[in-house]
Write an enzyme that holds these catalytic residues in place. Structure first.
Site, PDB file in Angstrom:
ATOM      1  N   LYS A   9       0.769  -1.376   0.007  1.00 30.75           N
ATOM      2  CA  LYS A   9      -0.198  -0.055  -0.019  1.00 30.75           C
ATOM      3  C   LYS A   9       0.855   1.114   0.071  1.00 30.75           C
ATOM      4  O   LYS A   9       1.986   1.295   0.286  1.00 30.75           O
ATOM      5  CB  LYS A   9      -1.076   0.155   1.163  1.00 30.75           C
ATOM      6  CG  LYS A   9      -0.187   0.120   2.634  1.00 30.75           C
ATOM      7  CD  LYS A   9       0.280   1.435   2.956  1.00 30.75           C
ATOM      8  CE  LYS A   9       1.061   1.273   4.334  1.00 30.75           C
ATOM      9  NZ  LYS A   9       1.751   2.443   4.730  1.00 30.75           N
ATOM     10  N   PRO A  87       9.641  -4.466  -0.701  1.00 33.01           N
ATOM     11  CA  PRO A  87      10.775  -4.180   0.395  1.00 33.01           C
ATOM     12  C   PRO A  87      10.444  -3.949   1.601  1.00 33.01           C
ATOM     13  O   PRO A  87       9.145  -3.725   2.130  1.00 33.01           O
ATOM     14  CB  PRO A  87      11.195  -2.846  -0.291  1.00 33.01           C
ATOM     15  CG  PRO A  87      10.432  -2.516  -1.651  1.00 33.01           C
ATOM     16  CD  PRO A  87       9.393  -3.588  -1.526  1.00 33.01           C
ATOM     17  N   GLY A  91       7.752   1.017   4.456  1.00 32.32           N
ATOM     18  CA  GLY A  91       6.566   2.046   4.424  1.00 32.32           C
ATOM     19  C   GLY A  91       5.370   1.584   3.376  1.00 32.32           C
ATOM     20  O   GLY A  91       4.587   2.284   3.456  1.00 32.32           O
ATOM     21  N   LEU A  92       5.671   0.357   3.121  1.00 32.01           N
ATOM     22  CA  LEU A  92       4.537  -0.147   2.077  1.00 32.01           C
ATOM     23  C   LEU A  92       3.789  -1.189   2.537  1.00 32.01           C
ATOM     24  O   LEU A  92       3.213  -2.103   1.948  1.00 32.01           O
ATOM     25  CB  LEU A  92       5.535  -0.804   1.053  1.00 32.01           C
ATOM     26  CG  LEU A  92       6.113   0.349   0.159  1.00 32.01           C
ATOM     27  CD1 LEU A  92       7.077  -0.151  -1.054  1.00 32.01           C
ATOM     28  CD2 LEU A  92       5.466   1.532  -0.442  1.00 32.01           C
ATOM     29  N   ALA A  93       3.862  -1.575   4.037  1.00 33.66           N
ATOM     30  CA  ALA A  93       3.033  -2.372   4.668  1.00 33.66           C
ATOM     31  C   ALA A  93       3.155  -4.036   4.333  1.00 33.66           C
ATOM     32  O   ALA A  93       2.335  -4.770   4.333  1.00 33.66           O
ATOM     33  CB  ALA A  93       1.468  -2.197   4.546  1.00 33.66           C
ATOM     34  N   GLY A  95       4.931  -6.336   5.809  1.00 30.88           N
ATOM     35  CA  GLY A  95       4.574  -7.058   7.098  1.00 30.88           C
ATOM     36  C   GLY A  95       3.112  -7.430   7.248  1.00 30.88           C
ATOM     37  O   GLY A  95       2.769  -8.430   7.388  1.00 30.88           O
ATOM     38  N   ASP A 129      -1.750  -1.692  10.223  1.00 33.11           N
ATOM     39  CA  ASP A 129      -2.205  -1.652   8.870  1.00 33.11           C
ATOM     40  C   ASP A 129      -2.937  -3.087   8.393  1.00 33.11           C
ATOM     41  O   ASP A 129      -3.294  -3.117   7.246  1.00 33.11           O
ATOM     42  CB  ASP A 129      -1.071  -1.427   7.966  1.00 33.11           C
ATOM     43  CG  ASP A 129      -0.312  -0.175   8.122  1.00 33.11           C
ATOM     44  OD1 ASP A 129      -1.101   0.825   8.649  1.00 33.11           O
ATOM     45  OD2 ASP A 129       0.797   0.088   7.641  1.00 33.11           O
TER      46      ASP A 129
END
Length: 273
Positions: A9, A87, A91-93, A95, A129
């Site tokens: 995201k 990655p 900051g792309l959620a 996990g 998230d």
């Protein structure tokens, strides 16, 4: 074999409203899923085991599987395979997306027949998230991340992600974030968004965590400075370390040339429909 895609995201807007009594921060965010994903597969096994193309310490997939197994008093396991594309610490959620995919995948593998509400409860328990990632729909997300309102996707054609090898720690960023009295612009921004005044909205989008992340990870300033010089509107996603630029419908055909002139490596993707 069961397969699930764990979609990344980006935050189109991130406002830190204050500190809660439980130690978490109250947030107001507009989030959108994008077409970069990890791939998880699930097979029957007597134990819970995980194989991955990337070594991830304290992988939350195992924690999620054990929690579900214990909660429903199951005596079976699962062989889980993870192919990681998102990655880490970007900051792309990534996990949270993996946790959400694990909830969906084990619900199917173990034939738990959980309702969406039951899966949502597990998701909220495991991450901020994760509820959003369970649904993978553009949404206004608020509170700690436990409240969600689905909204229309804006008219975006492409997303250019400027990633970094730096793995930003969400925990560290929030611990160092300084809460100051400020004028919260979110409600006005959200009104523009809902009324499809996208020009106003995207000209004024912000991420309250940017300054803190840059102070903790000075090497990110190099990316930040190059993007600033480009005169293109850009934003950091989540707690970093990814910045992105958006290309909208009917935008200048020379837009890709402007992106290439920045002189930074990027990943080109699209919104997840």
């Amino acid at each position: 074999m069961i397969k699930e895609h764990a979609y990344a995201k980006i935050n189109l807007l991130l406002d830190v409203c204050g500190l809660r009594s439980d130690g978490y921060h109250d947030l107001k965010m507009i989030m959108m899923p994008i077409n970069i994903c990890d791939v998880l597969t699930f097979e029957d096994h007597d134990k819970i085991v995980l194989s991955s193309n990337m070594d991830i310490p304290n992988n939350a997939i195992i924690k999620t599987a054990n929690l579900i197994k214990k909660r429903f008093k199951l005596k079976i396991g699962a062989k889980i395979s993870l192919i990681k594309h998102i990655p880490i610490g970007a900051g792309l959620a990534g996990g949270s997306a993996d946790i959400a995919a694990t909830i969906r995948g084990l619900n199917r593998l173990w034939k738990l027949n959980l309702s969406i509400e039951e899966m949502e409860k597990i998701a909220i328990e495991l991450g901020s998230d994760t509820l959003f990632c369970l649904h993978n729909k553009t949404a206004y997300v608020y509170g700690r991340g436990e409240h969600i309102l689905f909204i229309e996707m804006p008219p975006i054609d492409k997303i250019y992600l400027f990633t970094s090898p730096i793995e930003a720690s969400t925990k560290d960023v929030f611990e160092h974030y300084e809460i100051k009295a400020k004028k919260h612009k979110f409600n006005r921004m959200f009104k523009w968004y809902i009324n499809e005044k996208y020009n106003k909205f995207f000209a004024n989008t912000y991420n309250d965590l940017t300054k803190t992340t840059l102070s903790l990870y000075p090497d990110l300033k190099k990316i930040h400075q190059k993007l600033h010089k480009s005169k293109l509107h850009y934003l950091m996603s989540g707690s970093g370390s990814t910045f992105y630029v958006l290309k909208f419908h009917k935008q200048n055909k020379n837009f890709d040339e402007k992106i290439n002139k920045i002189g930074l490596k990027y990943i080109e993707t699209t919104p997840k429909k």
